[in-house]
Scaffold this active site. Sequence first.
Site, PDB file in Angstrom:
ATOM      1  N   LYS A 120       2.809 -35.344  10.054  1.00  0.00           N
ATOM      2  CA  LYS A 120       3.992 -34.513  10.332  1.00  0.00           C
ATOM      3  C   LYS A 120       4.166 -33.361   9.344  1.00  0.00           C
ATOM      4  CE  LYS A 120       5.887 -36.615  13.932  1.00  0.00           C
ATOM      5  NZ  LYS A 120       5.933 -35.901  15.240  1.00  0.00           N
ATOM      6  N   GLU A 178      15.218 -32.488  14.496  1.00  0.00           N
ATOM      7  CA  GLU A 178      15.530 -33.749  15.160  1.00  0.00           C
ATOM      8  C   GLU A 178      14.565 -34.787  14.605  1.00  0.00           C
ATOM      9  OE1 GLU A 178      13.309 -31.700  16.326  1.00  0.00           O
ATOM     10  OE2 GLU A 178      11.672 -33.114  16.675  1.00  0.00           O
ATOM     11  N   SER A 207      -2.920 -41.387  12.200  1.00  0.00           N
ATOM     12  CA  SER A 207      -1.869 -40.382  12.009  1.00  0.00           C
ATOM     13  C   SER A 207      -0.875 -40.716  10.904  1.00  0.00           C
ATOM     14  CB  SER A 207      -1.125 -40.175  13.323  1.00  0.00           C
ATOM     15  OG  SER A 207      -0.648 -41.424  13.812  1.00  0.00           O
TER      16      SER A 207
END
Lengths: 257, 393
Positions: free
Chosen positions: B89, B111, B377
């Site tokens: 991220k 968000e 990830s």
Amino acid sequence: MNRINKKLNENKKLLSIYFTAGYPNLDDTVSIIQNLEKSGVDMIEIGLPFSDPLADGPTIQASSTQALINGMTTEALFKQLKDIRKTVNIPLIIMGYFNPILQYGVEAFCKKCSETGIDGLIIPDLPVNVYNEQYKPIFEKYDLINVFLITPQTSIERIHFIDSISNGFIYMVSSASVTGSSSGFGEEQINYFKRIANMNLKNPQIIGFGISDHNSFTQATTYAKGAIIGSAFIKHLSNNGVKDTADFPNAILNQLT
Amino acid sequence: MTYNINEKGYYGEFGGAYIPEMLYPNVEELRQNYLKVMKEPSFQKEFNLLLKDYVGRPSPLYFAKRLSEKYNTKIYLKREDLNHTGAHKINNTIGQILMAQRLGKKRIIAETGAGQHGVATATVCALMGLECIVYMGEIDIARQAPNVARMKMLGATVISAKSGSKTLKDATNEAIRDWINNPVDTHYIIGSVVGPHPYPDMVARFQSVVSKEIQWQLKEHEDKTKPDYVVACVGGGSNAAGAFYHFLEDTEVKLIAVEAAGHGVDSGESAATSVLGKEGIIHGSKTLLMQTNDGQITEPYSISAGLDYPGVGPMHAHLYKSGRAEFMSITDDQAMTAGLELCKLEGIIPAIESSHALAIFEQKKFKPEDVVVLSLSGRGDKDLNTYINYYKL
């Protein structure tokens, strides 16, 4: 001539009221419309509820959620409105987000609107360019007026473009906000109203967002053809139910009532 | 056929910017500037330096020997779990905070679902000294308390989204409403390849560093720059977009996108959007999304909070519809099993999102000589409670 255009030609300031179909109760739709017309409302926006109404504040969101829980659907709304033109003469507009309309089928939806006697649509998340490139002929085929929004941030060029492809009125969002955010207007907003009024657009403007009472209605209609009230009316319905619907427009149109 | 975005902001028939007029100036400002800004040498320099010194890139491409032996193929793990803040991220939030600065924005909104993107956003806001507001569903706040605490420690304000189903999609709605209310000074850092154009493309470009690195790292390991397969889990799809990006147009590289089947694709509790979704509009993008026949958006389910988004990015909708990528669905149980297996075989505790990707080796046979790169990830620290409850640890 479309009922919206006829209404816009009348020599008066227009009061338009928004409500969410299926709220407070599933079957209130027709009586709300009839009561509003009887009490002198000029035009009605019937909200087709959506699970994710991006442009709406908490009041309209909550009414949409409740309407969906009550069982409101696109099909159910058309069923409720089937005979509406036997009793109601003022312009009726459906306001809804694009996804439910897309799932119904844009052409099927427009056809059904036309059969029902709906005069126009407001679809906040259908962008102007997509409408212009893909859907304009369908709306025209069924004599539906598609209403576009402008905001204080909309550029002059874009306002002229929107004016050029509109054939009813321009929905002027009073401030940078979602619905139901504030009431009354400051200097900045008044200047924006004046600026737009001075552009001499071919389409009249109707101001929405932030209008909740006689004063804000009078203020808005000083600079525009009319004004739209949504959240404040939903609150009125929440507090008073459907039987006293008429009290709300009476209070807007005549402060003394 | 191309798998990249076209000049109108569409991947095939998916994408676009289906936004209310109130958002038009914000999104248009971004659309007009994002490519120009990203190409500036000063931007590139600052972005790459932060990825290197702050995020810790390049992330290793690790040959997972014991896992490979078990499944009789060559498995490489792209270790995004080793990034600062524990997932891929941050690649995107570093890029977007630099973008926001160059556009003169003073206030950042985001968000978050599980809180990973919220933490990554709060992190870069702290780094740059910008105000940070994170919208998070009321239900997610209750079940992701450690990430809420992290965001607060990093100086962010966490606002509870109480509308609709009170989860990620509603947090996204609230962030969009905030942006409508604050059109001038605010930048919205979307956490995935979703939302109106140019977000899917911008986020994919920031994440594309992952596949860029795979190319040269694989060269060191295998003396070739392309794997036979790239595997990644898909919620909104930013991890897969980054891992696929530089291989999109090279059809010799097979792409596998792994979605969360929850309790099973047909169970009514699933997040397998490609199978269960229909074309429609969600958060300003035309894509595949889970919805009722009437067009109301439904709530997905997965044990993994990072995969339960009712839509999927338009790039992935196009990869699915065109057949460019193979889409597989993995249940909660299959993912949890694969997660624990990686712990035992390789000493790596994966995020449950990544465990979904790992679970495909039980479902699909690869050849011994196949080179399979799997994007790991995120790390599993954030999921410890779920692992503890599931395995009664």
